[in-house]
Enzyme design. Sequence first.
Site, PDB file in Angstrom:
ATOM      1  N   LYS A   1     -58.275  19.317  86.858  1.00 41.74           N
ATOM      2  CA  LYS A   1     -59.598  19.835  86.532  1.00 41.74           C
ATOM      3  C   LYS A   1     -60.466  18.755  85.899  1.00 41.74           C
ATOM      4  O   LYS A   1     -59.984  17.871  85.191  1.00 41.74           O
ATOM      5  CB  LYS A   1     -59.451  21.017  85.568  1.00 41.74           C
ATOM      6  CG  LYS A   1     -60.751  21.744  85.271  1.00 41.74           C
ATOM      7  CD  LYS A   1     -60.558  22.862  84.268  1.00 41.74           C
ATOM      8  CE  LYS A   1     -60.422  22.341  82.861  1.00 41.74           C
ATOM      9  NZ  LYS A   1     -60.588  23.412  81.841  1.00 41.74           N
TER      10      LYS A   1
ATOM     11  N   LYS B   1     -63.732  18.313  79.982  1.00 41.32           N
ATOM     12  CA  LYS B   1     -64.621  17.559  79.109  1.00 41.32           C
ATOM     13  C   LYS B   1     -63.876  16.743  78.069  1.00 41.32           C
ATOM     14  O   LYS B   1     -64.407  15.780  77.544  1.00 41.32           O
ATOM     15  CB  LYS B   1     -65.630  18.493  78.442  1.00 41.32           C
ATOM     16  CG  LYS B   1     -65.037  19.590  77.609  1.00 41.32           C
ATOM     17  CD  LYS B   1     -66.137  20.478  77.054  1.00 41.32           C
ATOM     18  CE  LYS B   1     -65.559  21.673  76.307  1.00 41.32           C
ATOM     19  NZ  LYS B   1     -64.811  22.586  77.198  1.00 41.32           N
TER      20      LYS B   1
ATOM     21  N   LYS C   1     -51.016  21.110  76.912  1.00 37.14           N
ATOM     22  CA  LYS C   1     -51.593  20.391  75.774  1.00 37.14           C
ATOM     23  C   LYS C   1     -50.525  19.967  74.779  1.00 37.14           C
ATOM     24  O   LYS C   1     -50.596  18.870  74.211  1.00 37.14           O
ATOM     25  CB  LYS C   1     -52.645  21.268  75.094  1.00 37.14           C
ATOM     26  CG  LYS C   1     -53.884  21.484  75.947  1.00 37.14           C
ATOM     27  CD  LYS C   1     -54.906  22.352  75.236  1.00 37.14           C
ATOM     28  CE  LYS C   1     -56.141  22.551  76.079  1.00 37.14           C
ATOM     29  NZ  LYS C   1     -57.156  23.396  75.407  1.00 37.14           N
TER      30      LYS C   1
END
Length: 345
Positions: free
Chosen positions: A197, A200, A112
Amino acid sequence: MTRVFSGVKPTGHLTLGNYLGAMRQWAAVDQHRADALFCIVDLHALTVDHDPARVRRLSRQAATLLLAAGLDPALCTVFVQSHVDEHARLSYVLECVATDGEMRRMIQYKEKAARERERGGSVRLSLLTYPVLMAADILVYGADEVPVGDDQAQHVELTRDLAVRFNQRYGHTFVVPKATLPAVAARVMNLQEPTSKMGKSDDSGPGIVYLLDEPDAVRKKIMRAVTDSGREIVYDREERPGVTNLLEILAACTSGNPEALSGVYESYGSLKKDTAEAVVELLRPVQERHRALCADPGYVEGVLRDGAERARALARPTVDAAYRAIGLLPAASDTGAGVVLNAAR
């Protein structure tokens, strides 16, 4: 009774990956076999640039979808993290036990932080330290088990390390939890990037099936899913990630075995069609229940209010015990309380 804790972060619309990897297990198994707490971890959504109104909206939507997926407030506790101050209280204490090196080794922080830097943004300190807040989320309730996808297993290991270290230095205070992983579809992958992955908060909309997607949108996304070179339907995550992802999704939707299903199909088209229909049927009752709950917002608010009240009652004794153990002077009203872990159980 075994105590279970898990949470969902309101950083985006919940996905098929969230449902197959966690939510369905919570509803079908965990809330029936354990003292289960499920939390919308909204404080974690503040670690990156965000729109405050969107965080509030997604928090409410996540809570509604948890209930729509089958969580029953008569069987489990559903609440919002920021409604229970003890999470933040315990997080700072645990930061005094964690090390800088542990935080910087977290895989999700590396990924991130790299994305934030690529976008020209600054990396917030909370992004580095949020695994400690996650540890506090778990330890504050004396959770024995944490049902997670395999991408979160490293964070549970950190939680275990912090609990053991605190107990050794300051006296036994915390239960040392363990991660539990679902047997099938623990990590549903992006339909357009099957080595990543299905997240969301990902920007790749065409590769993500959201729980509230219309049936035609679900079908379109799955029919356009990336497959692999060659025509054989082979279950092999390393060499054939695209088709393997479809097989695992289909298996999870139909209670099948992905490797066995690989021998049933002779073309990508038929596999995609059956997978799409299986997903549509899986999501249909969730979407119907979600619509009904949205028509009664007072019910959802009541569930979250009652859930936070119970969560606070469980968490406060643990935090007070941790404060005393680490050397903080009790407030006058707390002196001599003699609270020990699990007193609220």
